[in-house]
Design an enzyme around this catalytic site. Structure first.
Site, PDB file in Angstrom:
ATOM      1  N   GLU A 184       5.130   0.649  -1.521  1.00 29.16           N
ATOM      2  CA  GLU A 184       4.981   1.469  -0.309  1.00 29.16           C
ATOM      3  C   GLU A 184       6.376   1.951   0.048  1.00 29.16           C
ATOM      4  O   GLU A 184       7.170   1.201   0.608  1.00 29.16           O
ATOM      5  CB  GLU A 184       4.380   0.622   0.832  1.00 29.16           C
TER       6      GLU A 184
ATOM      7  N   CYS B 225       8.339   5.188   8.543  1.00 27.28           N
ATOM      8  CA  CYS B 225       8.251   5.751   7.188  1.00 27.28           C
ATOM      9  C   CYS B 225       7.504   7.075   7.157  1.00 27.28           C
ATOM     10  O   CYS B 225       7.814   7.950   6.356  1.00 27.28           O
ATOM     11  CB  CYS B 225       7.595   4.754   6.240  1.00 27.28           C
TER      12      CYS B 225
END
Ligand code: NAD
Length: 460
Positions: A209, A243
């Site tokens: 991720e 993010c």
């Protein structure tokens, strides 16, 4: 207990877990849920000490997100683990086919500092749901939350099931030498490559991720006030240390001035007051962001808005920077802070070309009422997720896969997708005893067998 000893113990436990009843997994998840509910204040305090994050934001982005994840797993686990029958073809007549979800075994989770509770616990939930043992290595930068994660795990689980090792690169490096069955890493693309290389030594499967520069396109067909509020919220939530935050905004030339005025107003409304805005995680990151902005300005960029900052509390106010030149840090790297880089375009093709000239992003956003423009942007660009007329909230959607693509990540997480990531999808074929269609194809070959093969090639 050292890493190798725990790893050994987890090896034995992972074999036991293969036949563990599903209700035991659900029990563990319920214990985790109850701990989160009972320790809301401890979570607020730990995250505040790391990031000076407002309590409400901790409740929403750390506690509620993990509660949603664990509740979903508790409610759905018995359906997720149910073997899924697959249809068969004539050539396989008489057989039964199904997909069986077995635990991968020993999982390693390495997590970052920006949502330090959520990003450690969410994959832990998926790993437990799928019946794995877990070794969790949270970030060395968010020290208070990492310690709380360790306390939580020690209060809830024996270390042969789940254990936390805190520390930095040295601890990660030690862990990455071990032959885990699955590695779930959340962090930067740079470290993602190190993790993947280490995993390749044992051919461990990976979920990466990662991050990157997520674009946000604002078309002329937009509702300016609505777009500005949603972009301001997503960009400056957690002071831009998200993010999936819009990294840069690409706005249509015709509405640029009014959009930027509104964006600035919304930044002040949402994050101007005391107690609503997060700080930068560390002095190093504060200095990095200041230097990147200074470098861009020296190279010709213009800061058109800059709210108050305070290096002592590491509060770095929202800012808007225009005309950022190629080759500068702001233009080339993930900003991961409260600096909003803005460019303008006159034609959607220009925006699409710019997005496609960069590595594939974790998220892409478009604000537009013109459906053709939305469709063009969706189909001609690639990103891990795509949101229309909003930012960031796709992360919290309970039923959608979350993850990147290539440079922004490999594999998916959340809900059933997270469960699948930690499961081996074992295909099971059950054949009948005695006569089977397949036997018609066994050697020795003769005219009858050849006819069967011809038939097979022609029709199946
Ligand atoms: P990072 O890659 O520096 O660190 C992440 C983890 O890796 C930490 O636990 C750290 O100790 C460990 N680590 C660091 N260097 C290592 C090395 N050389 N070898 C092995 N392990 C190492 O990332 P960060 O600064 O903590 O987080 C920011 C990055 O994470 C951003 O790129 C952001 O976009 C990304 N991110 C992605 C997601 C997502 O869900 N896709 C979520 C949050 C953050």
């Amino acid at each position: 207990m050292n890493i190798n000893e725990v790893f050994e113990k987890q090896g034995a436990k992972s074999l036991e877990l293969r036949t563990d009843p599903i209700k035991a997994r659900i029990r563990r998840l319920k214990d985790l849920r109850d701990w989160i509910l009972a320790n809301r204040t401890r979570i607020q305090e730990a995250v505040y000490k790391d990031l000076r994050k407002p309590q409400e934001e901790v409740d929403l982005c750390e506690t509620w997100v993990t509660l949603g994840e664990v509740r979903k797993a508790i409610r759905n686990l018995k359906y997720w683990v149910m073997p899924k029958p697959e249809s068969t073809s004539l050539a396989f007549i008489g057989t039964k086919a199904e997909v069986y979800y077995e635990p991968k075994g020993r999982a390693l989770i390495i997590s970052p500092w920006n949502y330090p509770f959520n990003l450690g616990v969410n994959p832990l939930i998926s790993a437990i749901a799928a019946g794995n043992t877990v070794l969790l290595k949270p970030s060395e930068i968010s020290t208070h939350t990492s310690l709380l994660l360790k306390e939580m795990v020690e209060e809830l689980f024996d270390d042969d099931l789940v254990a936390v090792f805190t520390g930095g690169v040295d601890v990660s490096t030690e862990l990455l030498k071990l032959p885990f069955d699955h590695i779930f890493f959340t962090g930067s693309p740079r470290v993602g490559k190190i993790v993947m290389e280490a995993a390749s030594k044992h051919l461990a499967s990976v979920t990466l991720e990662l991050g990157g520069k997520s674009p946000c396109i604002v078309d002329e067909s937009v509702n300016i006030k609505d777009a500005a509020k949603k972009i301001a919220w997503g960009k400056w939530l957690n002071a831009g240390q998200t993010c999936v935050a819009p990294d840069y905004v690409f706005v249509h030339e015709k509405i640029k001035t009014s959009f930027l005025e509104q964006l600035q107003k919304e930044a002040e409304i949402l994050y101007g007051g005391e107690g609503s805005y997060t700080s930068i995680i560390s002095e190093d990151h504060y200095n990095r962001l200041s230097q990147w902005k200074d470098q861009a300005v020296e190279a010709g960029a213009r800061v058109s808005y800059e709210a108050e900052s305070n290096p002592e509390t590491r509060r770095m106010g929202p800012s808007i920077v225009e005309d950022v030149g190629k080759g500068t840090h702001l233009n080339e790297n993930e900003i991961f802070g409260p600096i909003c880089m803005v460019k303008s375009f006159t034609d959607i093709d220009e925006a699409i070309d710019l997005v496609n000239s960069r590595p594939k992003a974790l998220a892409a956003y478009i604000f537009a009422r013109n459906k053709k423009v939305v469709e063009q942007f969706k189909r001609r660009t690639s990103a891990g997720s795509f949101a229309v007329n909003d930012t960031v909230i796709q992360f919290g959607h309970p039923s959608m896969p979350f993850g990147g693509v290539n440079n922004s990540g490999i594999g998916k997480s959340h809900g059933r997708y997270g469960f699948l990531e930690f499961s081996n999808q074992k295909s099971i074929l059950k054949q009948r005893v005695g006569f089977t269609m397949a036997k018609n194809l066994y050697p020795p070959y003769n005219k009858f067998k050849r006819l069967n093969i011809d038939f097979l090639l022609k029709y199946f």
